[in-house]
Motif scaffolding. Structure first.
Motif, PDB file in Angstrom:
ATOM      1  N   MET A 246     -39.095  47.180 -41.137  1.00  0.00           N
ATOM      2  CA  MET A 246     -38.618  47.374 -39.767  1.00  0.00           C
ATOM      3  C   MET A 246     -37.144  47.755 -39.796  1.00  0.00           C
ATOM      4  SD  MET A 246     -38.451  43.397 -38.528  1.00  0.00           S
ATOM      5  CE  MET A 246     -40.113  43.100 -39.130  1.00  0.00           C
ATOM      6  N   ASP A 247     -36.752  48.540 -38.813  1.00  0.00           N
ATOM      7  CA  ASP A 247     -35.361  48.948 -38.668  1.00  0.00           C
ATOM      8  C   ASP A 247     -34.615  47.907 -37.848  1.00  0.00           C
ATOM      9  OD1 ASP A 247     -35.725  51.281 -40.105  1.00  0.00           O
ATOM     10  OD2 ASP A 247     -36.295  52.433 -38.326  1.00  0.00           O
ATOM     11  N   VAL A 248     -33.451  47.506 -38.347  1.00  0.00           N
ATOM     12  CA  VAL A 248     -32.623  46.498 -37.687  1.00  0.00           C
ATOM     13  C   VAL A 248     -31.303  47.148 -37.297  1.00  0.00           C
ATOM     14  CG1 VAL A 248     -31.494  44.260 -37.919  1.00  0.00           C
ATOM     15  CG2 VAL A 248     -33.691  44.675 -39.038  1.00  0.00           C
ATOM     16  N   ASP A 249     -30.894  46.935 -36.046  1.00  0.00           N
ATOM     17  CA  ASP A 249     -29.633  47.498 -35.567  1.00  0.00           C
ATOM     18  C   ASP A 249     -28.948  46.451 -34.694  1.00  0.00           C
ATOM     19  OD1 ASP A 249     -27.515  49.033 -34.873  1.00  0.00           O
ATOM     20  OD2 ASP A 249     -28.644  50.667 -33.966  1.00  0.00           O
ATOM     21  N   LEU A 250     -27.819  45.943 -35.155  1.00  0.00           N
ATOM     22  CA  LEU A 250     -27.065  44.919 -34.449  1.00  0.00           C
ATOM     23  C   LEU A 250     -25.701  45.462 -34.081  1.00  0.00           C
ATOM     24  CD1 LEU A 250     -26.616  41.971 -33.480  1.00  0.00           C
ATOM     25  CD2 LEU A 250     -25.796  41.458 -35.789  1.00  0.00           C
ATOM     26  N   SER A 251     -25.415  45.511 -32.777  1.00  0.00           N
ATOM     27  CA  SER A 251     -24.105  45.919 -32.279  1.00  0.00           C
ATOM     28  C   SER A 251     -23.556  44.779 -31.436  1.00  0.00           C
ATOM     29  CB  SER A 251     -24.213  47.213 -31.453  1.00  0.00           C
ATOM     30  OG  SER A 251     -24.675  48.283 -32.247  1.00  0.00           O
TER      31      SER A 251
ATOM     32  N   LEU B  15      -7.142  34.022 -40.910  1.00  0.00           N
ATOM     33  CA  LEU B  15      -8.068  35.153 -40.996  1.00  0.00           C
ATOM     34  C   LEU B  15      -9.105  35.051 -39.889  1.00  0.00           C
ATOM     35  CD1 LEU B  15      -8.860  35.464 -44.815  1.00  0.00           C
ATOM     36  CD2 LEU B  15      -7.483  37.027 -43.427  1.00  0.00           C
ATOM     37  N   ALA B  16      -9.467  36.191 -39.318  1.00  0.00           N
ATOM     38  CA  ALA B  16     -10.568  36.282 -38.351  1.00  0.00           C
ATOM     39  C   ALA B  16     -11.418  37.481 -38.751  1.00  0.00           C
ATOM     40  CB  ALA B  16     -10.040  36.447 -36.931  1.00  0.00           C
ATOM     41  N   VAL B  17     -12.635  37.202 -39.214  1.00  0.00           N
ATOM     42  CA  VAL B  17     -13.544  38.247 -39.688  1.00  0.00           C
ATOM     43  C   VAL B  17     -14.681  38.396 -38.679  1.00  0.00           C
ATOM     44  CG1 VAL B  17     -15.006  39.023 -41.581  1.00  0.00           C
ATOM     45  CG2 VAL B  17     -12.963  37.657 -42.059  1.00  0.00           C
ATOM     46  N   SER B  18     -14.895  39.605 -38.207  1.00  0.00           N
ATOM     47  CA  SER B  18     -15.938  39.887 -37.211  1.00  0.00           C
ATOM     48  C   SER B  18     -16.890  40.936 -37.754  1.00  0.00           C
ATOM     49  CB  SER B  18     -15.329  40.387 -35.894  1.00  0.00           C
ATOM     50  OG  SER B  18     -14.438  39.436 -35.353  1.00  0.00           O
ATOM     51  N   VAL B  19     -18.190  40.691 -37.566  1.00  0.00           N
ATOM     52  CA  VAL B  19     -19.209  41.694 -37.874  1.00  0.00           C
ATOM     53  C   VAL B  19     -19.342  42.598 -36.641  1.00  0.00           C
ATOM     54  CG1 VAL B  19     -21.608  42.108 -38.488  1.00  0.00           C
ATOM     55  CG2 VAL B  19     -20.404  40.127 -39.422  1.00  0.00           C
ATOM     56  N   VAL B  20     -18.957  43.833 -36.782  1.00  0.00           N
ATOM     57  CA  VAL B  20     -18.955  44.770 -35.654  1.00  0.00           C
ATOM     58  C   VAL B  20     -20.271  45.513 -35.543  1.00  0.00           C
ATOM     59  CG1 VAL B  20     -17.779  46.757 -34.639  1.00  0.00           C
ATOM     60  CG2 VAL B  20     -16.465  45.012 -35.849  1.00  0.00           C
ATOM     61  N   ARG B  21     -20.822  45.939 -36.669  1.00  0.00           N
ATOM     62  CA  ARG B  21     -22.053  46.739 -36.648  1.00  0.00           C
ATOM     63  C   ARG B  21     -22.831  46.482 -37.919  1.00  0.00           C
ATOM     64  NH1 ARG B  21     -23.677  51.868 -34.641  1.00  0.00           N
ATOM     65  NH2 ARG B  21     -25.899  52.048 -35.060  1.00  0.00           N
ATOM     66  N   PHE B  22     -24.119  46.270 -37.739  1.00  0.00           N
ATOM     67  CA  PHE B  22     -25.018  46.158 -38.885  1.00  0.00           C
ATOM     68  C   PHE B  22     -26.295  46.916 -38.565  1.00  0.00           C
ATOM     69  CE2 PHE B  22     -28.629  44.249 -41.077  1.00  0.00           C
ATOM     70  CZ  PHE B  22     -28.226  44.394 -42.392  1.00  0.00           C
TER      71      PHE B  22
ATOM     72  N   TYR C 252     -28.008  50.473 -46.108  1.00  0.00           N
ATOM     73  CA  TYR C 252     -27.611  49.745 -44.905  1.00  0.00           C
ATOM     74  C   TYR C 252     -26.155  50.068 -44.552  1.00  0.00           C
ATOM     75  CZ  TYR C 252     -24.918  46.492 -47.809  1.00  0.00           C
ATOM     76  OH  TYR C 252     -24.003  45.944 -48.657  1.00  0.00           O
ATOM     77  N   ARG C 253     -25.781  49.675 -43.333  1.00  0.00           N
ATOM     78  CA  ARG C 253     -24.405  49.847 -42.850  1.00  0.00           C
ATOM     79  C   ARG C 253     -23.901  48.507 -42.342  1.00  0.00           C
ATOM     80  NH1 ARG C 253     -22.491  53.606 -37.679  1.00  0.00           N
ATOM     81  NH2 ARG C 253     -20.322  52.873 -37.591  1.00  0.00           N
ATOM     82  N   LEU C 254     -22.764  48.066 -42.865  1.00  0.00           N
ATOM     83  CA  LEU C 254     -22.183  46.781 -42.476  1.00  0.00           C
ATOM     84  C   LEU C 254     -20.692  46.985 -42.273  1.00  0.00           C
ATOM     85  CD1 LEU C 254     -22.514  43.764 -41.978  1.00  0.00           C
ATOM     86  CD2 LEU C 254     -22.298  43.388 -44.443  1.00  0.00           C
TER      87      LEU C 254
ATOM     88  N   PHE D  98     -23.289  40.135 -50.184  1.00  0.00           N
ATOM     89  CA  PHE D  98     -24.545  40.536 -49.574  1.00  0.00           C
ATOM     90  C   PHE D  98     -25.410  41.337 -50.549  1.00  0.00           C
ATOM     91  CE2 PHE D  98     -27.061  43.281 -46.678  1.00  0.00           C
ATOM     92  CZ  PHE D  98     -27.723  42.279 -45.989  1.00  0.00           C
ATOM     93  N   ASP D  99     -24.797  42.224 -51.322  1.00  0.00           N
ATOM     94  CA  ASP D  99     -25.561  43.042 -52.280  1.00  0.00           C
ATOM     95  C   ASP D  99     -26.214  42.191 -53.358  1.00  0.00           C
ATOM     96  OD1 ASP D  99     -24.861  45.317 -50.922  1.00  0.00           O
ATOM     97  OD2 ASP D  99     -23.181  45.833 -52.245  1.00  0.00           O
ATOM     98  N   GLU D 100     -25.521  41.148 -53.793  1.00  0.00           N
ATOM     99  CA  GLU D 100     -26.052  40.328 -54.881  1.00  0.00           C
ATOM    100  C   GLU D 100     -27.177  39.393 -54.439  1.00  0.00           C
ATOM    101  OE1 GLU D 100     -22.692  38.269 -56.385  1.00  0.00           O
ATOM    102  OE2 GLU D 100     -21.976  39.962 -57.612  1.00  0.00           O
ATOM    103  N   ARG D 101     -27.455  39.314 -53.141  1.00  0.00           N
ATOM    104  CA  ARG D 101     -28.446  38.354 -52.643  1.00  0.00           C
ATOM    105  C   ARG D 101     -29.605  38.973 -51.877  1.00  0.00           C
ATOM    106  NH1 ARG D 101     -23.742  36.061 -53.286  1.00  0.00           N
ATOM    107  NH2 ARG D 101     -23.576  33.830 -53.822  1.00  0.00           N
ATOM    108  N   ALA D 102     -29.384  40.035 -51.125  1.00  0.00           N
ATOM    109  CA  ALA D 102     -30.442  40.487 -50.210  1.00  0.00           C
ATOM    110  C   ALA D 102     -30.609  41.993 -50.152  1.00  0.00           C
ATOM    111  CB  ALA D 102     -30.153  39.957 -48.805  1.00  0.00           C
ATOM    112  N   VAL D 103     -30.137  42.736 -51.145  1.00  0.00           N
ATOM    113  CA  VAL D 103     -30.279  44.198 -51.156  1.00  0.00           C
ATOM    114  C   VAL D 103     -31.107  44.579 -52.374  1.00  0.00           C
ATOM    115  CG1 VAL D 103     -29.064  46.406 -51.241  1.00  0.00           C
ATOM    116  CG2 VAL D 103     -28.085  44.510 -49.956  1.00  0.00           C
ATOM    117  N   GLU D 104     -32.107  45.453 -52.156  1.00  0.00           N
ATOM    118  CA  GLU D 104     -32.970  45.867 -53.263  1.00  0.00           C
ATOM    119  C   GLU D 104     -32.141  46.380 -54.439  1.00  0.00           C
ATOM    120  OE1 GLU D 104     -35.798  48.694 -51.798  1.00  0.00           O
ATOM    121  OE2 GLU D 104     -37.098  47.123 -50.998  1.00  0.00           O
ATOM    122  N   PRO D 105     -32.560  46.034 -55.682  1.00  0.00           N
ATOM    123  CA  PRO D 105     -33.826  45.396 -56.084  1.00  0.00           C
ATOM    124  C   PRO D 105     -33.831  43.869 -55.978  1.00  0.00           C
ATOM    125  CG  PRO D 105     -32.555  45.944 -58.021  1.00  0.00           C
ATOM    126  CD  PRO D 105     -31.772  46.453 -56.850  1.00  0.00           C
TER     127      PRO D 105
END
Length: 229
Positions: free
Chosen positions: A28-33, A60-67, A94-96, A128-135
């Protein structure tokens, strides 16, 4: 899907028995804005040229803007010794996007240092790559959810610890017959009681006629000498 993730297509009757260890996969395609923000206040300890030469407060303030990306979910059926597993991962396209705001120092403050922003973003992408990105993928153990023939209940077949459907129908007919018999007995008892009440009333009527003479009827509580024939 087979165990290697290759599509199997629609199975025939002969192939269905040999696919016990296949898996059900969905993409499924996921798009979070939206803004998901984590704020941290800490201190940076400088140990050069000597230990604890300086201490700098850091905010520090880190915000996820787009995924956005493609999520792959697989249900892997378990065997006799293994539980059913849920595996999920994201495709590597993916785009993060992050928004990192920083404030360093106590008196002379440095705001939104680009080096700090790039360092934080690189660390988050690597995490994120080391935990939930293929392979690579995440695998979670689930209760026994995979539909199996041995777990099927109901229908016309006899299951373990259950009664045949024909026996259940026979019991239902027997209960219905008992209810009808009980209702019939209640109706007959009510009819007998009504008949006995009518007999008592008729007997009292005949006794009053004999007391007043044949063919005469005395109204209860009437005046003496006033008869009804």
């Amino acid at each position: 899907m087979d165990e290697d993730g290759l599509s199997l297509g629609a199975p025939t009757r002969g192939e269905a028995a040999g696919r016990e260890h296949g898996r059900l996969q969905a993409r499924m395609d996921v798009d979070l804005s939206d803004f998901i923000t984590l704020a941290v206040e800490t201190k940076l300890l400088l140990n050069y040229p000597k230990p604890l030469v300086a201490v700098l407060p850091v905010a520090l303030a880190v915000s996820v803007v787009r995924f956005s990306g493609t999520l792959s979910i697989s249900f892997i059926p378990g065997s006799a010794n293994n539980a059913t597993m849920l595996a999920f991962s994201f495709l590597d396209d993916y785009r993060l996007d992050f928004s990192v705001r920083s404030l360093v120092g106590s008196r002379s403050r440095l705001q939104d240092v680009p080096k700090i922003a790039s360092l934080v973003e690189a660390r988050l992408h690597t995490w994120f790559d080391e935990r939930a990105v293929e392979p690579r993928f995440q695998q979670i153990e689930l209760p026994s959810m995979w539909p199996r023939k041995k777990n099927t209940r109901g229908g016309e077949e006899v299951g373990s610890g259950s009664e045949p459907a024909s026996m259940s129908r026979a019991k239902g007919k027997e209960i219905e017959r008992d209810l009808r018999e009980e209702a019939r007995r209640e109706v007959e008892a009510e009819a007998r009681a009504r008949g006995e009440a009518d007999g008592i009333e008729q007997e009292g009527l005949r006794w009053r006629r004999r007391a007043r003479g044949e063919g005469e009827y005395a109204m209860p509580g009437s005046m003496p000498g006033l008869n009804m024939t």
